[in-house]
Write an enzyme that holds these catalytic residues in place. Structure first.
Site, mmCIF file in Angstrom:
data_model
loop_
_atom_site.group_PDB
_atom_site.id
_atom_site.type_symbol
_atom_site.label_atom_id
_atom_site.label_comp_id
_atom_site.label_asym_id
_atom_site.label_seq_id
_atom_site.Cartn_x
_atom_site.Cartn_y
_atom_site.Cartn_z
ATOM 1 N N ASN A 1 9.997 5.830 -3.563
ATOM 2 C CA ASN A 1 8.858 5.063 -4.065
ATOM 3 C C ASN A 1 7.590 5.786 -3.627
ATOM 4 O OD1 ASN A 1 6.864 3.193 -4.607
ATOM 5 N ND2 ASN A 1 7.579 1.679 -3.103
ATOM 6 N N TRP A 2 6.946 6.436 -4.591
ATOM 7 C CA TRP A 2 5.774 7.257 -4.233
ATOM 8 C C TRP A 2 4.526 6.392 -4.026
ATOM 9 C CZ3 TRP A 2 6.350 11.932 -8.187
ATOM 10 C CH2 TRP A 2 7.548 12.608 -7.898
ATOM 11 N N LYS A 3 4.610 5.133 -4.370
ATOM 12 C CA LYS A 3 3.471 4.213 -4.218
ATOM 13 C C LYS A 3 2.218 4.804 -4.887
ATOM 14 C CE LYS A 3 5.688 2.373 -0.145
ATOM 15 N NZ LYS A 3 5.583 1.749 1.179
ATOM 16 N N HIS B 1 8.350 -5.629 -4.795
ATOM 17 C CA HIS B 1 8.032 -4.900 -3.564
ATOM 18 C C HIS B 1 7.063 -5.732 -2.710
ATOM 19 C CE1 HIS B 1 6.540 -1.895 -0.790
ATOM 20 N NE2 HIS B 1 7.644 -1.214 -1.059
ATOM 21 N N GLU C 1 4.592 -4.980 -0.986
ATOM 22 C CA GLU C 1 3.164 -4.686 -1.135
ATOM 23 C C GLU C 1 2.599 -5.390 -2.368
ATOM 24 O OE1 GLU C 1 3.512 -0.422 -0.822
ATOM 25 O OE2 GLU C 1 4.007 -0.633 1.297
ATOM 26 N N GLU D 1 14.140 -4.891 2.450
ATOM 27 C CA GLU D 1 13.026 -4.199 3.092
ATOM 28 C C GLU D 1 12.277 -5.160 4.017
ATOM 29 O OE1 GLU D 1 11.844 -0.449 0.781
ATOM 30 O OE2 GLU D 1 10.604 -2.093 0.082
ATOM 31 N N GLY E 1 6.513 1.440 6.366
ATOM 32 C CA GLY E 1 5.370 2.291 6.674
ATOM 33 C C GLY E 1 4.902 2.210 8.115
ATOM 34 N N SER F 1 10.839 2.621 6.715
ATOM 35 C CA SER F 1 10.823 3.730 7.677
ATOM 36 C C SER F 1 12.137 4.499 7.740
ATOM 37 C CB SER F 1 10.417 3.219 9.065
ATOM 38 O OG SER F 1 9.092 2.696 9.026
ATOM 39 N N GLY G 1 9.782 5.250 1.157
ATOM 40 C CA GLY G 1 8.372 5.470 0.878
ATOM 41 C C GLY G 1 7.909 6.813 1.427
ATOM 42 N N GLY G 2 7.393 6.777 2.633
ATOM 43 C CA GLY G 2 6.782 7.966 3.242
ATOM 44 C C GLY G 2 7.624 9.234 3.157
HETATM 45 P P1 PGA Z 1 8.478 3.477 4.005
HETATM 46 O O1 PGA Z 1 8.354 2.540 2.693
HETATM 47 O O2 PGA Z 1 9.744 4.282 3.807
HETATM 48 O O3 PGA Z 1 7.249 4.305 4.015
HETATM 49 O O4 PGA Z 1 8.601 2.554 5.165
HETATM 50 C C1 PGA Z 1 9.474 1.943 2.113
HETATM 51 C C2 PGA Z 1 9.074 1.154 0.894
HETATM 52 O O5 PGA Z 1 7.997 0.553 0.891
HETATM 53 O O6 PGA Z 1 9.824 1.102 -0.101
#
Ligand code: PGA
Length: 256
Positions: A9-11, A94, A96, A166, A172, A213, A234-235
């Site tokens: 997920n590149w956000k 998600h 966020e 999640e 993050g 993470s 994500g990251g």
């Molecule tokens: P993260 O994000 O790997 O940076 O913790 C995961 C996500 O939001 O899908």
């Protein structure tokens, strides 16, 4: 046997040219690991171009959200109908989006139904806050989110849905859930809720990712757990070496 699925997920990272360049470099790196399903989720801006770049690579493309209406006066939105033919997956719910864009279980449910109607595979994210976790409410909260998300969706559709656990406090933050705890929530709460809704054989066939993470350092622990079928990342998905390593580890441990 559930095919593992790793989704990046590149956000709101990587613009158009950076996304395409990254996809170009990623494809050969992921090519050897065909026993793992691999998906990247760029911004809407770059989705079509990344899909083009990855044509023939066997790497899937996912959107990060989709509106339930096919078209209309919904400024800023992109519909599931518009994604058909470009993306194969769409992340829905998600945390966020839930936190910053007031996403609700009801909207998540409508989005999942629209995605399915247009042949997209929803990756449905659920997870609890730190306060809920510390108050011992993880199981009831997550189970409620699963039930809300899947309300009115029949068993036949479950083969096209991927779930993702999640925990919000792990996204993050660099602070991942332990693999045992994640496996416990995924097996004992999410899969158990699916079993309650659809029966055991359907529940056993649904793939459930862990997210929060995930990095090359902890990936092996997660993949060693029996109920965890992959990762939503994500990251670490923004870095070529890291994402390739995650897929490699998944292939080694879960790829059959
Ligand atoms: P993260 O994000 O790997 O940076 O913790 C995961 C996500 O939001 O899908």
């Amino acid at each position: 046997m559930r095919t593992p699925i790793i989704a990046g997920n590149w956000k709101m990272n990587k613009g158009l040219s950076e996304s395409v360049a990254f996809a170009h470099d990623l494809a050969p790196r992921l090519a050897p690991f065909t026993t793992v399903e691999r998906v990247v989720c760029p911004t809407f801006l770059a989705l079509a171009a990344v899909a083009d770049e990855l044509k023939g690579s066997n790497i899937g493309v996912g959107a990060q959200d989709a509106h339930w209406e096919a078209q209309g006066a919904y400024t800023s939105e992109v519909s599931a109908a518009m994604l058909k033919g470009i993306a194969q997956y769409v992340i829905i719910g998600h945390s966020e989006v839930r936190a910053y864009l007031n996403e609700t279980d009801e909207r998540v449910n409508k989005k999942i139904k629209a995605a399915l109607a247009y042949g997209l595979k929803p990756i449905v994210a659920v997870g609890e806050t730190l306060e809920q976790n510390e108050a011992g409410q993880t199981a009831s909260w997550v189970s409620g989110q699963v039930r809300g998300a899947l309300d009115g969706i029949d068993a036949a559709n479950m083969q096209n849905i991927v779930m993702a656990y999640e925990p919000i406090w792990a996204i993050g933050t660099g602070r991942n859930a332990s693999s045992e705890v994640a496996n416990h929530v995924i097996g004992g709460t999410i899969r158990a809720t699916l079993a309650d809704l659809y029966g055991d054989s359907v529940a056993q066939a649904v793939r459930i990712q862990y997210g929060g993470s995930v990095k090359p350092d902890n990936m092996a622990e997660f993949m060693a757990q029996p109920d965890i079928d992959g990762a939503l990342v994500g990251g670490a998905a923004l870095k070529l070496d890291d994402f390739a390593k995650l897929v490699e580890i998944a292939a080694q441990q879960k790829g059959g």
